[in-house]
Scaffold this active site. Structure first.
Site, PDB file in Angstrom:
ATOM      1  N   LYS A 135       0.516 -20.628 -92.163  1.00 39.99           N
ATOM      2  CA  LYS A 135       1.386 -19.465 -91.966  1.00 39.99           C
ATOM      3  C   LYS A 135       1.189 -18.874 -90.574  1.00 39.99           C
ATOM      4  O   LYS A 135       2.151 -18.687 -89.821  1.00 39.99           O
ATOM      5  CB  LYS A 135       1.106 -18.401 -93.025  1.00 39.99           C
ATOM      6  CG  LYS A 135       1.855 -17.096 -92.776  1.00 39.99           C
ATOM      7  CD  LYS A 135       1.322 -15.960 -93.624  1.00 39.99           C
ATOM      8  CE  LYS A 135       1.847 -14.623 -93.125  1.00 39.99           C
ATOM      9  NZ  LYS A 135       1.273 -13.480 -93.862  1.00 39.99           N
ATOM     10  N   ASP A 154       5.374 -16.095 -96.455  1.00 38.23           N
ATOM     11  CA  ASP A 154       4.540 -14.981 -96.900  1.00 38.23           C
ATOM     12  C   ASP A 154       4.956 -14.640 -98.327  1.00 38.23           C
ATOM     13  O   ASP A 154       5.714 -15.384 -98.963  1.00 38.23           O
ATOM     14  CB  ASP A 154       4.662 -13.786 -95.949  1.00 38.23           C
ATOM     15  CG  ASP A 154       5.949 -12.998 -96.145  1.00 38.23           C
ATOM     16  OD1 ASP A 154       6.914 -13.547 -96.733  1.00 38.23           O
ATOM     17  OD2 ASP A 154       5.997 -11.824 -95.730  1.00 38.23           O
TER      18      ASP A 154
END
Length: 223
Positions: A135, A154
């Site tokens: 991420k 997310d």
């Protein structure tokens, strides 16, 4: 009424999901034409630090902390030289501050030792930096070099993508893999931003505003 933690239905075909993803992007671009990363940063190192701090913390809170953090410790070398207690005290309000401070010192050490103080611009190198997962790496690659390796996943992106029937996975890496097959690389960055904007404004986890949702027609958890 829409469930905040839906059980995904059987996935539709890949062409169908690609068509839906394209429609979702178009609809959200109309609503959020100026979508962008909400973490304030000046360079790759600052964005990496801010993204690490954003774990289990709002971007707004991170943006309140980072100006003082970068005033005290403007470079990776400053993070290395600083007592970890000083870093902890500065980032305390972001939560999990001991683990985050340890990650930031580790990241600074790796970047100075192996990359001459420059944040690497390749996924394989970034994920070897302490505290950096896919991420964070995709955020940095997308925002700084406009070449994300995949969609940034997310909690908003994963949750809303499941509601829309774009993925049936919960593991972020598996979600990223499925979503990245639905669009060209040029859409990876904005797709994440758009779903985050939508999650903050409309499709909230605890109190979704379904009556105001312009994606409602594609929501597979609607009543």
């Amino acid at each position: 009424m829409v469930s905040s933690n839906p059980t995904p239905k059987k996935l539709k075909t890949l062409p169908t999901r690609r068509k839906r993803a394209k429609a979702v992007i178009a609809a959200l671009r109309e609503e959020f034409p100026d979508t962008k990363c909400s973490l304030i940063h000046q360079d790759a190192w600052q964005l990496l630090v801010a993204t690490v701090l954003s774990a289990q913390c709002t971007d707004a809170r991170v943006n309140m902390v980072t100006p003082e953090l970068f005033r005290l410790f403007p470079t990776p070398q400053h993070f290395i030289d600083a007592p970890i207690e000083e870093i902890e005290a500065t980032i305390r309000s972001t939560g999990f501050y001991r683990n985050k401070a340890k990650s930031l010192k580790g990241a600074a050490t790796r970047i100075m030792a192996e990359h001459d103080g420059q944040v690497p611009d390749q996924m394989a190198q970034l994920v070897k930096v302490p505290g950096v997962g896919r991420k964070t790496a995709n955020v940095v690659l997308g925002e700084i070099w406009n070449k994300p390796d995949g969609v940034v996943v997310d909690t908003h992106v994963g949750r809303i993508s499941r509601k829309l029937g774009l993925t049936d996975q919960k593991d972020p890496v598996k979600v990223e893999k499925q979503l990245s097959r639905l669009m060209p690389q040029s859409e990876y960055r904005d797709f994440g931003h758009l779903l985050i904007d939508h999650g903050r404004k409309t499709c909230r986890a605890r109190a979704p505003k379904c009556d105001a949702c312009n994606l409602y027609r594609w929501c597979e958890t609607r009543a």
